[in-house]
Design an enzyme around this catalytic site. Structure first.
Site, PDB file in Angstrom:
ATOM      1  N   SER A   1     -28.554   1.652  -0.837  1.00  0.00           N
ATOM      2  CA  SER A   1     -29.563   1.537  -1.753  1.00  0.00           C
ATOM      3  C   SER A   1     -29.607   0.577  -3.425  1.00  0.00           C
ATOM      4  CB  SER A   1     -29.641   3.224  -3.178  1.00  0.00           C
ATOM      5  OG  SER A   1     -29.551   2.864  -4.135  1.00  0.00           O
TER       6      SER A   1
ATOM      7  N   TYR B   1     -21.278   6.526  -7.667  1.00  0.00           N
ATOM      8  CA  TYR B   1     -22.741   6.875  -6.653  1.00  0.00           C
ATOM      9  C   TYR B   1     -22.412   5.184  -5.738  1.00  0.00           C
ATOM     10  CZ  TYR B   1     -27.814   6.741  -4.644  1.00  0.00           C
ATOM     11  OH  TYR B   1     -27.668   6.171  -4.010  1.00  0.00           O
TER      12      TYR B   1
END
Length: 243
Positions: free
Chosen positions: A131, A144
């Protein structure tokens, strides 16, 4: 089976499903892994693939999954996700634990299981879907972003450790992609998830699948180390332009 074999984790929806469909169209026999076996069977039937139940956070499940795949040319580490948007001060250890187990240890378990098969293929390829959060740290996202930073470090370390072996290594770092990612992050709150994408055109799962397919179909001597893709309206993990 004459077709090369591509293994895709997290293949029951979103980027994983789109990647499975795209790689099948490129001529791969796709092995789909995820926890939702009923959904996997539907997709596998449509693309003439193989569905095998997989929980990447469970070492036993990963071992059983790998035992069901005698040969592999491509591994797409796609399983993972986010939970919550708490600050560090209010961080929920259970949410953090799940994110690290799914994104980091899940990638470790699956990669360890398949590296020997990929080497044996003579032309292996490991793709890890991380990501833009693997590069950016942002408020309320430390669980995250820290997991994605760690997953990225794991993946990039492989580039050196497998140097000299017939295995290529590609990291794909998507920005905003409209899948069920945000709904899962918000505990199933689809209304809140929809607001994440309001006022801009996000990437689709097919957009990400396109670049994965491009990377794995290059000639064997060509290694695309990383691909960062974001919507035109997104400059960083948190900086976006909304109409």
């Amino acid at each position: 089976m004459n077709r090369p074999v591509a293994v895709v984790t997290g293949a029951s929806a979103g980027i994983g499903e789109a990647t499975a469909r795209r790689l099948a169209a490129e001529g791969f026999h796709v092995v789909l892994g995820a926890r939702r076996l009923d959904r996997l069977h539907v997709i596998a039937k449509e693309i003439d693939g193989t569905a095998i139940e997989l929980d990447v956070t469970d070492a036993g499940s990963v071992a059983a999954f790998a035992d069901g795949v005698p040969h592999a040319n491509v591994l797409v580490n796609n399983a993972g996700g986010a939970r919550g948007l708490s600050t560090v001060a209010e961080g929920d250890p259970d949410e953090w634990r799940w994110m690290w187990e799914a994104n980091v240890l899940g990638t470790l378990h699956v990669t360890k299981a398949f590296v020997p098969k990929l080497i044996a293929s003579g032309d292996g390829h490991i793709v890890s879907v991380t990501s833009v959060a693997a590069r950016d740290a942002y408020d309320n996202g430390s669980g995250y972003t820290s997991a994605k930073h760690a997953q990225s470090a794991l993946h990039r370390t492989l580039r050196g450790e497998l140097l000299g072996q017939p295995v290529r290594i590609t990291e794909v770092l998507p920005g905003m992609v409209e899948t069920d990612f945000s709904a899962n992050r918000f505990g199933g709150d689809t209304e809140r998830a929809a607001k994440v994408y309001q006022g801009l055109e996000p990437l689709t799962a097919d957009d990400v699948a396109d670049v994965i397919a491009f990377a794995v179909t290059r000639p064997p001597h060509v290694n695309i180390d990383e691909i960062v893709l974001k919507p035109r309206a997104q400059a960083s993990a948190t900086r976006v332009h909304r109409e």
